[in-house]
Write an enzyme that holds these catalytic residues in place. Sequence first.
Site, PDB file in Angstrom:
ATOM      1  N   SER A  14       0.886  -1.192  -0.160  1.00  0.00           N
ATOM      2  CA  SER A  14       0.020   0.004  -0.018  1.00  0.00           C
ATOM      3  C   SER A  14       0.862   1.416  -0.078  1.00  0.00           C
ATOM      4  O   SER A  14       1.511   1.562  -0.947  1.00  0.00           O
ATOM      5  CB  SER A  14      -0.971  -0.006   1.061  1.00  0.00           C
ATOM      6  N   HIS A  41      -3.073  -1.075  -2.966  1.00  0.00           N
ATOM      7  CA  HIS A  41      -4.301  -0.105  -2.786  1.00  0.00           C
ATOM      8  C   HIS A  41      -4.293   1.135  -3.663  1.00  0.00           C
ATOM      9  O   HIS A  41      -3.377   1.950  -3.546  1.00  0.00           O
ATOM     10  CB  HIS A  41      -4.246   0.216  -1.331  1.00  0.00           C
ATOM     11  N   ASP A 134      -4.444  -4.589   6.046  1.00  0.00           N
ATOM     12  CA  ASP A 134      -4.659  -5.539   4.860  1.00  0.00           C
ATOM     13  C   ASP A 134      -3.268  -6.632   4.515  1.00  0.00           C
ATOM     14  O   ASP A 134      -2.260  -6.084   4.353  1.00  0.00           O
ATOM     15  CB  ASP A 134      -5.040  -4.796   3.663  1.00  0.00           C
TER      16      ASP A 134
END
Length: 190
Positions: A14, A41, A134
């Site tokens: 990310s 992301h 995540d």
Amino acid sequence: MTVPARRAVVIGASAGALEALSVLLPALPATFPLPIFVVVHVPADKPSVLADIFSAKCRLRAIEAEDKEPVEPGVIYFAPPDYHMLLEDKLTIALSNEEAVLFSRPSIDVTLESAADVWGDGLIGIILTGANQDGARGLKAIAQAGGTTIVQNPDTAYARAMPEAATALCPGAQVMTLADMSAYLWSISE
């Protein structure tokens, strides 16, 4: 004990992903034998340029994954914006617009968990820099399936929350610098 044959690599990142992936992916040889699935992301409302960026930087072909696309060895597949990327079987990618997970679609957990179901002990899961958790649950699923789990050293990550969450949930994961990850991936390509 024999080491299982490696069959696929899944990478999640990310915040700071572009920099980390720019160290890891261009280092791979043109003969790298495994498919690589990358989940970053990215904003849902804009087209992603990741495949274009890495296509220019890498010796491997880098593309944005499409629904029902066949999986080929030595190709880097990027999850498209606003879709979860799942592996239906060893041969096919599936895209889903189901609910976001941890406010993310694509979700790293969704991809890692589906890949663990498909490849089990033949899967290498890698969690890089990121500012949320995540990927931690997905990495644990890979470990439980007998796969190889690798986490970027939080001290070297742009954002340490994601690697810290991954090592907390998957304490057996190997913690490596990006250079060590590159060397490891290079070694399995020989």
